[in-house]
Motif scaffolding. Structure first.
Motif: not given
Length: 376
Positions: A100-102, A140-148
């Motif tokens: 959510x930042x830069x 690692x096959x996937x790396x995701x951000x929690x949008x909440x």
């Protein structure tokens, strides 16, 4: 609608503008308004993952070979190139995300995460320009951000269970790790290969905090975890025996959309795992699946077609051939009226050009006949 499509053969990004109903496989159907090629390099350094920054100012691309390149969004002029962002050239990027930042996070198969701050792009201080590097448990096959929730991520891979971590001020802390399902009927461990993760809206109860995770595996499993309840999945389905490679979900969290290695793009109920819809047309491995505001999805893969579907009805809205295998997609807009206005302007410009050419031709013929009369 407007899409950016990363191509393997040319190492470029194609900007596609088209209307709903476009189908390049049918001559009498609507055709794209425009297809423009940008940032071409080569197959050896093609784009694996890319994103458009939240302020729409930059396009950030993670390329094969370990380079991360930042381009101006409007002109695609190169602003900055970071090299050797992977520990070795054989380790590919599996994820590229902005929080959510830069901050931009680029994750590789070997677990190396490079953190780039876009605010430091124009600074002359080399220390601030150099990306921060963190290390995850590999592979690692996937790396995701929690949008909440800011600073919360999840990842997993081959023989690497789902892990939830926090990253704050360049420091990494593991918060939770999943546990494999019980042994199968032959008393053998069920193989683990996490290939996709989504954070769903948290619905923890009685004040308990936690994370609601939707996970797919390369063994065809769809699993749901509620970290505040237990480490094992609260639900697990196996709708296919083919590897599931992508994952997204509907706005109500009632259905998941996933694609496998054989061309299936399906919508699956998260109540019982049954397929409740199918997005027809894809042939072969679908590499890219983009969810645009929970209204439409865009897909692309080995068959060189970008397809756009209505997420609710599974109806195909557009189909465009882009001449190369597709590695990633970003959909920028679905403004049908804007596209129609642009198409009308383009048609008017063509008509005007034809009229001017005809007028010029008539003038030339008139001058030619006048000269012949003078000679006589």
């Amino acid at each position: 609608m407007k899409l950016l499509v990363a191509l393997e053969d040319t190492g470029s990004i194609k900007e596609v503008e088209c209307l709903r109903g476009t189908d390049t496989s049918v001559q009498t159907a609507k055709q794209p308004i425009s297809i423009v090629n940008h940032a071409a390099e080569s197959r050896a350094t093609h784009i694996l993952k890319f994103l458009v920054t939240s302020d729409s100012k930059y396009v950030v691309a993670a390329r094969k070979g370990g380079a991360i390149v930042i381009y101006e969004r409007d002109t695609f002029e190169e602003v900055k190139r970071y090299t050797n962002m992977t520990a070795n050239e054989s380790s590919a990027f599996v994820s590229l995300i902005q929080d959510s930042t830069s901050l931009i996070y680029a994750c590789c198969e070997n677990g190396v995460v490079s953190v780039i701050d876009l605010e430091n792009l124009n600074r002359e201080d080399n220390d601030t320009q150099h990306p921060i590097k963190l290390e995850l448990v590999a592979p690692v096959s996937c790396f995701v951000l929690n949008p909440n929730q800011k600073g919360i991520f999840a990842y997993g891979g081959k023989d690497n269970e789902v892990k939830v971590i926090s990253i704050t001020n360049g420091k990494l802390e593991q918060l939770w790790e999943s546990k494999n399902v019980p042994l199968d009927q032959l008393r053998l461990p069920v193989p683990v290969w996490v290939s996709g993760i989504n954070f769903l809206d948290t619905d923890s109860v009685k004040g308990q905090s936690g994370y609601h995770l939707l996970v797919v595996t390369r063994y065809g499993h769809i699993r749901m975890y509620k970290t505040w309840l237990k480490r094992r999945p609260v639900k697990t389905f196996q709708p296919t025996t083919k590897p599931l490679r992508t994952i997204t979900h509907t706005s109500t969290n009632s259905n998941a959309v996933s694609s496998d290695s054989a061309g299936l793009v399906g919508k699956f109920s998260l109540k019982d795992g049954k397929m409740v819809g199918k997005f027809h047309g894809s042939v072969g491995f679908v590499r890219a699946l983009y969810n645009y505001r929970y209204s439409v999805i865009a897909t692309g893969g080995l068959d060189r077609y970008v397809r756009v579907y209505d997420l609710d009805t599974c109806r195909i809205l557009a189909k465009v051939f882009v001449t190369s295998q597709i590695t990633d997609i970003v959909m920028l807009e679905d403004g049908e009226k804007l596209m129609e206005e642009k198409m009308i302007r383009k048609e008017k410009e063509k008509e005007q050009a034809v009229k001017e050419a005809e007028a010029l031709w008539e003038e030339l013929e008139k001058n030619s006949s006048t000269r012949k009369k003078k000679k006589l």
